[in-house]
Design a protein around this motif. Structure first.
Motif, PDB file in Angstrom:
ATOM      1  N   LEU A 115      -4.879  27.918   4.567  1.00 38.20           N
ATOM      2  CA  LEU A 115      -3.546  28.202   5.110  1.00 38.20           C
ATOM      3  C   LEU A 115      -3.674  29.489   5.925  1.00 38.20           C
ATOM      4  N   GLY A 172       3.336  27.693   2.916  1.00 34.90           N
ATOM      5  CA  GLY A 172       3.397  28.197   4.292  1.00 34.90           C
ATOM      6  C   GLY A 172       4.801  28.643   4.645  1.00 34.90           C
ATOM      7  N   ALA A 214       2.747  29.584  10.297  1.00 35.05           N
ATOM      8  CA  ALA A 214       1.765  29.194   9.273  1.00 35.05           C
ATOM      9  C   ALA A 214       1.110  27.909   9.745  1.00 35.05           C
TER      10      ALA A 214
END
Length: 600
Positions: free
Chosen positions: A486, A511, A533
């Motif tokens: 991520l 995220g 993200a």
């Protein structure tokens, strides 16, 4: 002294069950320390140990005790760390003893770390002497706790000593029980000398000081010694005993506990669990159980001010002299410039190192969110070990990612069973089985990924059970999981220090949560800043930080010039804690936001 009159023992207990206080009382009763020199937690020499009420470094002390039978005994107390991160040190200290005092709080009962250390003691064939402490507290329930201990150890409730270490009630009974119950050492004097190193520290005058228990044979202060793991031969600077300060003596014989000041310049040359023998008549085999402690948690440590980089390196070098379990290598980050990737035994170990750097070396540092070591199998059959999310290769090159799983034990009152199981399920934990140490307490045996355990798990467990639950964990194995990186982009630039490795199912909401958190934490600039993200090659969340339209001195109308200076100075102090990424300032809190995500 004749071996028949030597007793080597340790105290095992959960954090805050009164281990250090009981050690203080024993030292007073045996007149090892005069009342004038007495202070609380006498064996805990670090300020951090006193503040947190936790023993971080093991220590040893020799006491001379005149028993009721009129004979003089030499009692060697080895004080062990209580926290699960220092489990290896505890296991070595236990091997240096013949018996253990099992101290249990009369109001709390048996807790997870007590059990973990008790099992270690039983594996080492130690004689267990149960003691119930804090019987003078209003909430004490000594009879119920005695029932728990009786069920666990199979001893009669009446034989368990009930004391109050703080007020000194019945502590003299503990000393008598140690003399009568714990057996003397069994080593042989005529064999080649073998001594177990159960701890060590660095002294700027004497080099590495190894805390040893002589298992077989004997040594004089003038004998050359050999460290068996690396074959180093050295002449000791000094040989002696702890009483409780270091006191030099001429010789140590089998069964005794003492120290050897080696003159070596790094604790890594004489590690915990090592065996020391004599150069002139060396032993053929080392004592069993030695291994290099393996870091489980990794984090980046960076100086706030780039000019402090050499000072940070010096600080880590000096800490490593005293703590061989600390690993570090230089690392570069786009966001934070030059720093170090450090390996720790656990989150508590990391917290201790961080505080010591800030206090003892007065450095301002940024610590990135902790991560664990993953095994990554690539399509070209190469197996990588990755301890930083930034190092994860492209998804197209990866066959599978394996993450470390832990065996987890939780002991909790039965009324919190449901809320604990819900927490474990949310953190991808797997239920194995359960036991009931007493009618109103349950011991849950579980498995859980280490990455889920190191981020706020203990805090959540304590808050859900009002502080009543306790936990202990140990490494199980590596397992393949569906994991992905991520990434966070600020102003279109990826910030490597904010990257994390997450389960693919959780990537979307983690995220979103991270972007929301960063939107609050990143200060407004003079232009719009996009926070995004990204995972598996696509953007999964986005937020904009609106441009700033306000002058910091706007509200400061009229008055003295010092008011404006004060405001500007305050703003300057705030900026010191920030780092530049391109043209966007990111405060330190943002790097820890990964830790504090709600709805993990």
């Amino acid at each position: 002294m004749d071996k028949e009159f030597i007793r080597n023992f340790c105290i095992i207990a959960h954090i805050d069950h009164g281990k250090s206080t009981l050690a203080d009382r024993l030292l007073q009763l045996t007149h090892t320390i005069s009342d004038r020199d007495m202070k609380e937690q006498i064996l805990d020499t670090m300020d951090l140990e006193r503040e947190k009420g936790v023993t971080i470094k093991a220590s040893a002390v020799r006491m001379n005790y005149l028993a009721d039978d009129g004979l003089n005994y030499e009692l060697n107390l080895i004080d062990t760390p209580g926290h699960v991160d220092f489990n290896y040190e505890v296991s070595r200290a236990l091997l240096a003893c013949e018996g253990a005092l099992l101290v249990v709080d009369a109001s709390q009962g048996i807790e997870a770390q007590t059990l973990a250390n008790l099992y270690l003691a039983l594996e080492s064939d130690l004689v267990i002497l149960p003691v119930i402490n804090k019987i003078d507290l209003p909430s004490a329930r000594p009879d119920e706790v005695a029932e728990e201990i009786s069920n666990l150890l199979g001893v009669s409730k009446e034989s368990i000593i009930k004391i109050s270490a703080k007020s000194g009630i019945n502590v003299d009974m503990v000393l008598e029980a140690v003399v009568k119950t714990i057996p003397p050492p069994k080593g042989k004097s005529d064999l080649p000398m073998r001594a177990l190193v159960f701890d060590s520290h660095y002294d700027s005058y004497k080099g590495v000081v190894a805390y040893i228990r002589v298992m077989e044979g004997e040594m004089d202060a003038t004998d050359y010694i050999r460290i068996m793991s690396n074959g180093l031969d050295v002449r000791p600077v000094e040989v002696g005993v702890f009483s409780p300060d270091m006191r030099a003596i001429g010789k140590l014989v089998d069964g005794e506990v003492g120290y050897i000041a080696t003159g070596l310049k790094s604790v890594g040359e004489c590690r915990v669990g090592d065996t020391i023998t004599l150069t002139k008549r060396p032993a053929t085999e080392a004592l069993p159980g030695y291994h290099h402690p393996k870091p489980m948690v990794f984090a980046g440590i960076y100086p706030v001010d780039g000019e402090d980089y050499p000072d940070l390196r010096d600080a880590l070098d000096k800490l490593q002299l005293n703590d061989a379990a600390l690993d570090f290598v230089p690392e570069t980050s786009q966001a934070l410039n030059f720093g170090f990737r450090c390996g720790f035994l656990g989150l508590f170990h990391m917290e201790i190192i961080q505080e010591r750097i800030e206090r003892e070396y007065e450095l301002d540092i940024v610590v990135t969110a902790p991560s664990v070591e993953y095994e990554v199998e690539l399509k070209n059959a190469v197996l990588l070990r990755i301890d930083s999310p930034a190092l994860l290769p492209d998804e197209g090159d990866i066959v599978e990612i394996r993450e470390p799983w832990m065996n987890l034990q939780i002991i909790t009152p039965t009324e919190y069973y449901g809320t604990v199981m819900e927490l474990v399920r949310k953190r991808r934990g797997v239920y194995i089985d359960q036991d009931y140490p007493s009618s109103n307490r349950v011991q849950l045996n579980l498995e859980i990924p280490l990455s889920e355990l190191i981020v706020n798990f203990f805090d959540d467990l304590k808050s859900r059970t009002r502080g009543y639950a306790s936990m202990d964990y140990s490494f199980s194995n590596y397992r393949p999981e569906s994991l992905a990186k991520l990434e966070v982009l600020v102003g279109g630039e990826p910030v490597d220090a904010l990257a994390t490795i997450v389960h693919k199912e959780n990537a979307y909401h983690k995220g979103q949560a991270l972007v929301t958190k960063l939107k609050e934490l990143i200060p407004r600039q003079l232009f719009d800043v996009a926070i995004q993200a990204s995972s598996s090659g696509r953007i999964i969340s986005r937020a904009n930080v609106k441009a700033l339209r306000k002058d910091v001195l706007a509200k400061c109308y009229g008055g003295d010039i010092t008011r404006k200076k004060k405001l500007l100075e305050k703003q300057k102090r705030g900026k010191r804690r920030m780092k530049m990424v391109g043209n966007v300032e990111i405060p330190q809190e943002a790097f820890m936001a990964v830790l504090r995500l709600e709805g993990d």
